[in-house]
Design a protein around this motif. Structure first.
Motif, short mmCIF file in Angstrom:
data_model
loop_
_atom_site.label_atom_id
_atom_site.label_comp_id
_atom_site.label_asym_id
_atom_site.label_seq_id
_atom_site.Cartn_x
_atom_site.Cartn_y
_atom_site.Cartn_z
N ALA A 159 0.83 -1.21 0.00
CA ALA A 159 0.00 0.00 0.00
C ALA A 159 0.87 1.25 0.00
N ILE A 160 1.92 1.25 0.81
CA ILE A 160 2.83 2.40 0.86
C ILE A 160 3.54 2.59 -0.49
N GLU B 67 5.39 1.44 9.89
CA GLU B 67 4.74 2.00 8.70
C GLU B 67 5.37 3.34 8.32
N ALA B 68 5.51 4.22 9.32
CA ALA B 68 6.03 5.56 9.03
C ALA B 68 7.47 5.51 8.54
N SER B 69 8.31 4.70 9.20
CA SER B 69 9.72 4.64 8.79
C SER B 69 9.86 4.00 7.41
N TYR B 70 8.99 3.04 7.08
CA TYR B 70 9.05 2.43 5.76
C TYR B 70 8.64 3.44 4.69
N ALA B 71 7.65 4.28 5.01
CA ALA B 71 7.23 5.32 4.06
C ALA B 71 8.37 6.30 3.79
N VAL B 72 9.15 6.61 4.83
CA VAL B 72 10.31 7.49 4.64
C VAL B 72 11.36 6.82 3.77
N ARG C 4 10.93 4.64 1.55
CA ARG C 4 10.42 4.56 0.18
C ARG C 4 10.29 5.94 -0.47
N ARG C 5 10.67 6.99 0.26
CA ARG C 5 10.63 8.37 -0.24
C ARG C 5 9.22 8.78 -0.67
N CYS C 6 8.24 8.37 0.13
CA CYS C 6 6.86 8.74 -0.16
C CYS C 6 6.61 10.20 0.23
N HIS C 7 5.55 10.78 -0.35
CA HIS C 7 5.16 12.13 0.06
C HIS C 7 4.27 11.99 1.29
N ILE C 8 4.79 12.43 2.46
CA ILE C 8 4.11 12.25 3.74
C ILE C 8 3.43 13.55 4.15
N ILE C 9 2.17 13.44 4.59
CA ILE C 9 1.45 14.58 5.16
C ILE C 9 1.08 14.21 6.60
N PRO C 10 1.68 14.90 7.61
CA PRO C 10 1.37 14.59 9.01
C PRO C 10 0.07 15.26 9.44
N LEU C 11 -0.80 14.50 10.09
CA LEU C 11 -2.06 15.01 10.63
C LEU C 11 -2.04 14.88 12.15
N VAL C 12 -2.35 15.96 12.87
CA VAL C 12 -2.44 15.90 14.33
C VAL C 12 -3.85 15.42 14.70
N MET C 13 -3.92 14.35 15.50
CA MET C 13 -5.20 13.71 15.82
C MET C 13 -5.79 14.13 17.16
N LEU D 91 11.06 12.31 12.28
CA LEU D 91 10.55 11.91 10.97
C LEU D 91 9.72 13.01 10.30
N THR D 92 9.00 13.80 11.10
CA THR D 92 8.07 14.79 10.53
C THR D 92 8.54 16.24 10.72
N SER D 93 9.77 16.43 11.20
CA SER D 93 10.22 17.78 11.59
C SER D 93 10.22 18.77 10.43
N ALA D 94 10.48 18.31 9.22
CA ALA D 94 10.58 19.23 8.08
C ALA D 94 9.26 19.37 7.32
#
Length: 534
Positions: free
Chosen positions: A410-411, A434-439, A441-450, A463-466
């Motif tokens: 899926a990633i 999941e998150a580290s594998y997405a990184v 794989r150089r995926c485009h990540i959008i962080p959402l605060v829940m 992982l999400t600092s930038a």
């Protein structure tokens, strides 16, 4: 007999006898006092029938407010302290087992009960602050049992997710650390204190404490002392493993556990048959999964044939949780490294142009990576995305607890990965995978605060600092969702512009190449394959 026990424990007679023993501190008790204060509570504690939750809720509803009043009126936290005798310690143990032992499955089922627990938390904080102010160097030995008991109650509160949020708001970290220093190395205080801190500390607190070595030592020593105690100490073993599992979200604790060879204890819990499958084996395996994010330790574990054979067996376990953790370990130790190597090789073999990497249509528009604790908000986001005709992968759509092969695919086949950030997400080694594998794989990540006021730290913060966060609780759902759509649209527009610019550059270069290429003999040219313009 059970009904009589419950009625007697919930009667005014119970509180009258309790207060009498607490005031007199006499070891001599009548037969009636022994029956009401110890025998009846003990009978209820061992009852495991289908009425248990109803009975525990009735006792809490009857006694929580009274207990808070009794605690406030009798214990200011200032000396002189009432030295508890064995009778007092026993009746208090029985009472706290009934009121607060959420680790036995007695979850809070009403807002009234949870509100009463918040008031008790306030009272405990006031008493502990007073203990700290009244004992400048070390805690008076007569006050040690009181501090032990209060910290134990706070630990039980950490087993309820809503009470955890309240405990964090009380800002207890500095107070508890001072009590640790003043406790003259009392093992009980250290254990309860670190189990509380395991849940309420943020990564910044861990870094400031600079005592991750001591925390690891306390847990390793305690687990060594109880691991062979059988049924007498199994509850304490289970609680310690549960707390340590939460602590292993912090990188410093992971490193110390490996350095102090704590993994030998976790391997015992995972491999030996005498340990409870879900209360000992499962948290031990979850701790080991957190530790394998250290590459050197991952190699050690991968080369342990006994362990690897055991987790392969667990992949067909009848317990779904054990199946899932075993599958995760196999993925992390064996499949993920192989997948990353293949990815690198494919990227090296492919042309490096922007369009060649971006023009391929992905199977999914979005993959949602989330903790099931946040599923209500995540599924609301999912519903909105699907209404907007976006193709979304989420594990509950396919199966409960999707396999890691399915997660990886899926990633790999999603244009965007939504990382749904919360305390529960950060504490989950599955989410970290999941998150580290997405990184990787150089995926485009959008962080959402829940969750409200959540700030990512530790591995999730790195992982999400930038990246730009979208804070759903702060913005409100509608505004946050529009911001999410805006980010998706901007990324796609930028991609299109980059691809168009590259194609124009290629067209320009090919035109220049045609203008400057010398004429060749047509008979020779016809014998050659046409060359692609690069």
């Amino acid at each position: 007999m059970l009904a009589r026990s419950v009625d007697q424990v919930c009667s005014p007679l119970y509180t009258q006898m309790f207060e009498k023993i607490a005031k007199e501190q006499s070891n001599s008790r009548s037969y009636e006092e022994l029956t009401v204060l110890e025998h009846y509570p003990n009978q209820i504690a061992w009852y495991e029938g289908n009425r248990r939750q109803e009975i525990i809720e009735r006792i809490r509803r009857t006694h929580l407010k009274w207990f808070n009043s009794w605690l406030s009126e009798n214990y200011t936290g200032r000396p002189p302290y009432i030295k508890w005798n064995s009778a007092m310690i026993n009746i208090l143990l029985h009472l706290t087992n009934l009121l607060f032992r959420m680790d036995l499955g007695d979850v809070i089922t009403s807002d009234g009960t949870r509100d009463a627990c918040r008031h008790i938390s306030d009272t405990i904080k006031r008493i502990l602050l007073s203990v700290n102010e009244s004992n400048q160097v070390t805690i008076d030995p007569a006050g040690i049992p009181l501090v032990q008991q209060l910290l134990q109650i706070l630990f039980y509160f950490t087993l309820d997710s809503e009470l955890v949020i309240y405990l964090k708001s009380l800002q207890l970290v500095d107070l508890i650390n001072v009590l640790i220093r003043k406790s003259n190395n009392d093992d009980e205080i250290h254990l309860h204190a670190y189990r509380i801190l395991a849940v309420i500390m943020a990564e910044a607190d861990i870094k400031q404490l600079q005592n991750s070595s001591r925390i690891a030592t306390v847990f390793i020593t305690f687990i060594k002392n109880v691991i062979d105690g059988g049924i007498r100490t199994e509850g304490r073993l289970h609680n310690s493993l549960r707390s340590l599992k939460v602590l292993t979200q912090h990188d410093q604790i992971r490193e110390e556990l490996i350095k102090q060879k704590g993994h030998s204890l976790f391997l015992r819990c995972a491999l030996e048959d005498q340990f409870n499958p879900l209360k000992a084996k499962l948290p031990a395996l979850e701790i080991l999964l957190a530790l394998v994010f250290n590459k050197e330790f991952a190699t050690i574990l991968k080369n342990n044939d006994t362990f690897m054979n055991h987790i392969r067996t667990l992949t067909s376990s009848s317990q779904q949780d054990l199946q899932l953790i075993a599958t995760a370990l196999i993925w992390k130790l064996e499949k993920e490294p192989e997948t990353i190597i293949k990815t690198v090789q494919q990227q090296q073999q492919q042309p490096s142009s922007i369009s060649s990497l971006m023009i391929d249509k992905k199977q999914y528009d979005i993959m949602i990576s989330y903790s099931h604790s946040d599923k209500t908000l995540c599924h609301r986001i999912l519903s909105s995305l699907e209404k907007d005709q976006l193709c979304v992968w989420i594990d509950s759509r396919l199966m409960h607890g999707a396999t890691f092969d399915a997660m990886a695919k899926a990633i790999e086949n999603a244009e965007f990965v939504l990382v749904c950030m919360s305390d529960a997400y950060k504490q989950s080694p599955f989410c970290e995978m999941e998150a580290s594998y997405a990184v990787k794989r150089r995926c485009h990540i959008i962080p959402l605060v829940m969750t409200t006021s959540y700030k990512a730290d530790g591995w999730l913060g790195v992982l999400t600092s930038a990246l730009i966060y979208i804070d759903f609780p702060k913005l409100g759902f509608d505004k946050a969702y529009q911001e999410l759509k805006k980010q998706i649209g901007l990324f796609r527009m930028n991609n299109s512009n980059l691809i168009l610019a590259e194609q124009n550059q290629v067209h320009h270069n090919s035109s220049s190449l045609m203008d400057s290429t010398p004429k060749t003999n047509s008979s020779v040219e016809n014998n050659k394959e046409p060359r692609p313009v690069v």
